[in-house]
Write an enzyme that holds these catalytic residues in place. Structure first.
Site, PDB file in Angstrom:
ATOM      1  N   ASP A 119      94.081  29.999  42.170  1.00  0.00           N
ATOM      2  CA  ASP A 119      94.049  30.420  40.765  1.00  0.00           C
ATOM      3  C   ASP A 119      93.679  31.889  40.710  1.00  0.00           C
ATOM      4  O   ASP A 119      92.660  32.314  41.281  1.00  0.00           O
ATOM      5  CB  ASP A 119      93.037  29.585  39.982  1.00  0.00           C
ATOM      6  CG  ASP A 119      93.211  29.750  38.481  1.00  0.00           C
ATOM      7  OD1 ASP A 119      94.370  29.844  38.029  1.00  0.00           O
ATOM      8  OD2 ASP A 119      92.209  29.781  37.766  1.00  0.00           O
ATOM      9  N   TYR A 121      93.405  35.730  38.361  1.00  0.00           N
ATOM     10  CA  TYR A 121      92.610  36.269  37.248  1.00  0.00           C
ATOM     11  C   TYR A 121      93.358  37.508  36.775  1.00  0.00           C
ATOM     12  O   TYR A 121      92.869  38.620  36.864  1.00  0.00           O
ATOM     13  CB  TYR A 121      91.222  36.604  37.816  1.00  0.00           C
ATOM     14  CG  TYR A 121      90.114  36.946  36.860  1.00  0.00           C
ATOM     15  CD1 TYR A 121      89.849  36.200  35.730  1.00  0.00           C
ATOM     16  CD2 TYR A 121      89.269  38.028  37.140  1.00  0.00           C
ATOM     17  CE1 TYR A 121      88.787  36.519  34.899  1.00  0.00           C
ATOM     18  CE2 TYR A 121      88.203  38.346  36.324  1.00  0.00           C
ATOM     19  CZ  TYR A 121      87.967  37.591  35.196  1.00  0.00           C
ATOM     20  OH  TYR A 121      86.895  37.907  34.383  1.00  0.00           O
ATOM     21  N   HIS A 126      91.948  39.150  29.271  1.00  0.00           N
ATOM     22  CA  HIS A 126      90.987  38.087  29.550  1.00  0.00           C
ATOM     23  C   HIS A 126      89.833  38.616  30.389  1.00  0.00           C
ATOM     24  O   HIS A 126      88.653  38.362  30.074  1.00  0.00           O
ATOM     25  CB  HIS A 126      91.694  36.947  30.284  1.00  0.00           C
ATOM     26  CG  HIS A 126      90.765  35.889  30.791  1.00  0.00           C
ATOM     27  ND1 HIS A 126      90.018  35.075  29.956  1.00  0.00           N
ATOM     28  CD2 HIS A 126      90.429  35.516  32.064  1.00  0.00           C
ATOM     29  CE1 HIS A 126      89.289  34.241  30.677  1.00  0.00           C
ATOM     30  NE2 HIS A 126      89.511  34.490  31.956  1.00  0.00           N
ATOM     31  N   ARG A 135      78.628  40.828  30.745  1.00  0.00           N
ATOM     32  CA  ARG A 135      78.019  42.103  31.152  1.00  0.00           C
ATOM     33  C   ARG A 135      78.124  43.109  30.005  1.00  0.00           C
ATOM     34  O   ARG A 135      78.792  44.144  30.125  1.00  0.00           O
ATOM     35  CB  ARG A 135      78.720  42.661  32.405  1.00  0.00           C
ATOM     36  CG  ARG A 135      78.626  41.756  33.623  1.00  0.00           C
ATOM     37  CD  ARG A 135      79.260  42.418  34.855  1.00  0.00           C
ATOM     38  NE  ARG A 135      80.671  42.735  34.638  1.00  0.00           N
ATOM     39  CZ  ARG A 135      81.672  41.869  34.803  1.00  0.00           C
ATOM     40  NH1 ARG A 135      81.416  40.623  35.171  1.00  0.00           N
ATOM     41  NH2 ARG A 135      82.922  42.238  34.596  1.00  0.00           N
ATOM     42  N   GLU A 193      91.746  26.644  30.121  1.00  0.00           N
ATOM     43  CA  GLU A 193      92.346  27.934  30.446  1.00  0.00           C
ATOM     44  C   GLU A 193      93.855  27.738  30.434  1.00  0.00           C
ATOM     45  O   GLU A 193      94.398  26.993  31.250  1.00  0.00           O
ATOM     46  CB  GLU A 193      91.866  28.457  31.805  1.00  0.00           C
ATOM     47  CG  GLU A 193      90.409  28.875  31.796  1.00  0.00           C
ATOM     48  CD  GLU A 193      90.006  29.667  33.034  1.00  0.00           C
ATOM     49  OE1 GLU A 193      90.801  29.728  33.991  1.00  0.00           O
ATOM     50  OE2 GLU A 193      88.900  30.225  33.031  1.00  0.00           O
ATOM     51  N   GLU A 195      97.366  28.641  31.333  1.00  0.00           N
ATOM     52  CA  GLU A 195      97.906  29.416  32.441  1.00  0.00           C
ATOM     53  C   GLU A 195      99.358  29.036  32.721  1.00  0.00           C
ATOM     54  O   GLU A 195      99.849  28.002  32.276  1.00  0.00           O
ATOM     55  CB  GLU A 195      97.068  29.199  33.705  1.00  0.00           C
ATOM     56  CG  GLU A 195      95.579  29.438  33.486  1.00  0.00           C
ATOM     57  CD  GLU A 195      94.789  29.448  34.791  1.00  0.00           C
ATOM     58  OE1 GLU A 195      95.417  29.566  35.874  1.00  0.00           O
ATOM     59  OE2 GLU A 195      93.553  29.341  34.716  1.00  0.00           O
ATOM     60  N   ASP A 227      93.635  24.976  33.570  1.00  0.00           N
ATOM     61  CA  ASP A 227      92.551  24.992  34.559  1.00  0.00           C
ATOM     62  C   ASP A 227      91.243  24.717  33.814  1.00  0.00           C
ATOM     63  O   ASP A 227      90.547  25.640  33.400  1.00  0.00           O
ATOM     64  CB  ASP A 227      92.513  26.341  35.274  1.00  0.00           C
ATOM     65  CG  ASP A 227      91.580  26.330  36.463  1.00  0.00           C
ATOM     66  OD1 ASP A 227      91.549  25.318  37.174  1.00  0.00           O
ATOM     67  OD2 ASP A 227      90.890  27.340  36.688  1.00  0.00           O
ATOM     68  N   ARG A 231      81.888  25.882  31.771  1.00  0.00           N
ATOM     69  CA  ARG A 231      81.356  27.241  31.695  1.00  0.00           C
ATOM     70  C   ARG A 231      79.866  27.322  32.012  1.00  0.00           C
ATOM     71  O   ARG A 231      79.421  28.318  32.608  1.00  0.00           O
ATOM     72  CB  ARG A 231      81.621  27.826  30.300  1.00  0.00           C
ATOM     73  CG  ARG A 231      83.090  27.952  29.935  1.00  0.00           C
ATOM     74  CD  ARG A 231      83.855  28.845  30.890  1.00  0.00           C
ATOM     75  NE  ARG A 231      85.219  29.088  30.416  1.00  0.00           N
ATOM     76  CZ  ARG A 231      86.146  29.720  31.095  1.00  0.00           C
ATOM     77  NH1 ARG A 231      85.869  30.161  32.317  1.00  0.00           N
ATOM     78  NH2 ARG A 231      87.354  29.896  30.597  1.00  0.00           N
ATOM     79  N   GLN A 234      79.532  26.911  35.690  1.00  0.00           N
ATOM     80  CA  GLN A 234      80.068  28.112  36.316  1.00  0.00           C
ATOM     81  C   GLN A 234      79.080  29.282  36.248  1.00  0.00           C
ATOM     82  O   GLN A 234      78.899  30.013  37.226  1.00  0.00           O
ATOM     83  CB  GLN A 234      81.380  28.506  35.626  1.00  0.00           C
ATOM     84  CG  GLN A 234      82.065  29.728  36.222  1.00  0.00           C
ATOM     85  CD  GLN A 234      83.375  30.053  35.502  1.00  0.00           C
ATOM     86  OE1 GLN A 234      83.788  29.346  34.576  1.00  0.00           O
ATOM     87  NE2 GLN A 234      84.033  31.108  35.925  1.00  0.00           N
ATOM     88  N   LYS A 247      85.136  24.306  38.488  1.00  0.00           N
ATOM     89  CA  LYS A 247      86.596  24.302  38.398  1.00  0.00           C
ATOM     90  C   LYS A 247      87.232  23.133  39.146  1.00  0.00           C
ATOM     91  O   LYS A 247      88.334  22.704  38.799  1.00  0.00           O
ATOM     92  CB  LYS A 247      87.145  25.606  38.986  1.00  0.00           C
ATOM     93  CG  LYS A 247      86.710  26.860  38.262  1.00  0.00           C
ATOM     94  CD  LYS A 247      87.505  27.074  37.004  1.00  0.00           C
ATOM     95  CE  LYS A 247      87.263  28.461  36.436  1.00  0.00           C
ATOM     96  NZ  LYS A 247      88.146  28.765  35.301  1.00  0.00           N
ATOM     97  N   THR A 251      92.413  20.072  37.245  1.00  0.00           N
ATOM     98  CA  THR A 251      93.433  21.029  36.813  1.00  0.00           C
ATOM     99  C   THR A 251      94.657  20.206  36.451  1.00  0.00           C
ATOM    100  O   THR A 251      95.047  19.309  37.196  1.00  0.00           O
ATOM    101  CB  THR A 251      93.781  22.017  37.940  1.00  0.00           C
ATOM    102  OG1 THR A 251      92.611  22.740  38.320  1.00  0.00           O
ATOM    103  CG2 THR A 251      94.853  22.997  37.487  1.00  0.00           C
ATOM    104  N   THR A 338      93.815  32.726  33.169  1.00  0.00           N
ATOM    105  CA  THR A 338      93.934  32.614  31.715  1.00  0.00           C
ATOM    106  C   THR A 338      94.858  33.673  31.141  1.00  0.00           C
ATOM    107  O   THR A 338      94.731  34.862  31.443  1.00  0.00           O
ATOM    108  CB  THR A 338      92.557  32.734  31.056  1.00  0.00           C
ATOM    109  OG1 THR A 338      91.694  31.736  31.600  1.00  0.00           O
ATOM    110  CG2 THR A 338      92.648  32.550  29.550  1.00  0.00           C
ATOM    111  N   GLU A 352      86.599  32.819  25.149  1.00  0.00           N
ATOM    112  CA  GLU A 352      86.958  34.034  24.409  1.00  0.00           C
ATOM    113  C   GLU A 352      87.081  33.765  22.910  1.00  0.00           C
ATOM    114  O   GLU A 352      86.617  34.568  22.093  1.00  0.00           O
ATOM    115  CB  GLU A 352      88.287  34.582  24.919  1.00  0.00           C
ATOM    116  CG  GLU A 352      88.272  35.093  26.340  1.00  0.00           C
ATOM    117  CD  GLU A 352      89.668  35.494  26.782  1.00  0.00           C
ATOM    118  OE1 GLU A 352      90.067  36.635  26.493  1.00  0.00           O
ATOM    119  OE2 GLU A 352      90.359  34.661  27.398  1.00  0.00           O
TER     120      GLU A 352
END
Length: 406
Positions: A119, A121, A126, A135, A193, A195, A227, A231, A234, A247, A251, A338, A352
């Site tokens: 998978d 990114y 995203h 962050r 997610e 995808e 996916d 959270r 994670q 994860k 899936t 995503t 999001e």
């Protein structure tokens, strides 16, 4: 009718003669076999082969696309051309019609056996949103993000057919960020997610990378992927390594594999890449894909992401996954990560859409969600432009949340 085909196909159907996606189906408890979607019907390729109408070297009577995917590009091209011939030549109607089955009368299964699962990114929107969420005082993107397609290896054994119930996972998580220690229990922030994935057909030689130019020689087609993501699990476990239990529990993939050839008309120029990628990641043709996704929660649309804005393209993902010499195997699944766009209504996950629960999502029926609740059903579907002004439907991938077994 749709264009040239004698099959009755609604003019708005995305399953016309320009699509012809492959899948695996079962009818009345019989053995699973390979079929192709045309309109609201499934064309039984094993039945065609038994009547000598298509070539079959043990490809179509199995419960998996893997044997046919391993046959290679020449076999894929020849079979697709033959199917188009059978479905457009009216003189073939009497011979072919007995092998057409209403899709409503069959069970659609997982279309291929998954060898490995990766998978990525690959959406800058995203990745930027996630960086801002977790962050807020730092740079949204990590320093390596624009130099390589970031990804992680998932678990092939938990890639499920569309419609398979998704059991809420259990694990360690901090209920509140200020908790002194983690607790064990059901995921409290279960997410999706949206995808797009591609599946490899032809293996590669160990120690030899697959170049972007060789993408069509190895990749059979594209599927939709959800996916599922825990959270809260994670956030606690990914310090500093990437996703693991958050994860690996599930899936989901769509039942139809759309051939690479069917999406040629959907190829567009992807976003400009700055800095220029290293030579092994450079692609000499446009490989963005104009796919329009839609996410539904309990039948209600909550987002419409677009795939054409993905920063890293499928050939780049494949090149990076093999640049260290790791060989491809038939059934290797590669997912995009995503799919998100610049606007809120184009975000591809609840993380999001709700900004990690701080801004609850209001559904059209007035109910609200921060993350998924037991009993929620999530559906992801997508379309693309096809040849001759047609539409290509990638089908849909769906799953309903079942309670945890902690």
């Amino acid at each position: 009718m749709d264009g040239m085909t004698w099959v009755e196909v609604d003019q708005d159907s995305g399953f016309g003669i320009e699509n012809l996606p492959y899948g695996v189906f079962r009818r009345d408890g019989a053995d699973a076999r390979v079929g192709v979607a045309i309109g609201d019907l499934v064309l039984d390729l094993a039945g065609l082969a038994a009547d000598g109408l298509v070539e079959d070297r043990g490809w179509f009577g199995t419960g998996s696309l893997n044997p046919f995917m391993a046959a290679g590009r020449a076999a894929w091209t020849t079979n697709r051309a033959r199917l188009r011939e059978l479905l457009t030549d009216a003189s073939q109607r009497e011979a072919v019609s007995p092998h057409l089955v209403p899709v409503a009368d069959v069970e659609l299964l997982r279309p291929f056996e998954v060898a490995d699962y990766v998978d990525f990114y690959s959406s800058e929107h995203h990745a930027t949103n996630v960086g801002r969420i977790f962050r807020p005082q730092g740079e949204p993107l990590m320093p390596n993000w624009k130099h390589l397609p970031v990804g992680y290896h998932g678990r092939a054994g938990t890639v499920y057919a569309s419609g398979t119930p998704i059991v809420r996972p259990c694990g360690q998580r901090k209920v509140a960020p200020t908790d002194a220690a983690p607790s064990y229990g059901p995921c409290l922030k279960l997410d999706i997610e949206a995808e797009v994935g591609f599946v490899a057909g032809v293996p590669s030689t160990p120690g030899r990378p697959v170049t972007p130019r060789a993408f069509r020689d190895h990749v059979f087609g594209f599927v939709l992927v959800n996916d599922w993501s825990a959270r809260d699990i994670q956030a606690w476990e990914a310090q500093p390594l990437g996703p693991f239990l958050s994860k690996s529990f599930a899936t989901s993939v769509s039942p139809w594999v759309v051939p690479v050839e069917a999406l040629e008309a959907a190829r567009v120029t992807p976003p400009a890449q700055d800095p220029a990628p290293l030579p092994y990641l450079r692609v000499d043709e446009p490989w963005g894909l104009d796919l329009r996704l839609e996410i539904l929660v309990n039948g209600q649309a909550v987002s419409r992401p677009r795939f054409d804005g993905m920063y890293w393209t499928p050939p780049q993902q494949l090149a990076h996954a093999t640049v260290n010499g790791a060989p491809l195997r038939t059934g290797d699944l590669f997912a995009s990560g995503t799919v998100s766009g610049p606007r809120k209504e184009e975000r591809g996950c609840l993380l999001e859409l709700t900004w990690n629960g701080a801004e609850p999502l209001e559904l059209p029926d007035g109910s609200k969600r921060m993350f998924l609740e037991d009993g929620d059903t999530v559906t992801i579907r997508a379309t693309a432009p096809g040849a001759n002004g047609t539409t290509i439907d990638l089908g849909e991938v769906t799953g309903t949340i079942s309670p945890a077994n902690c």
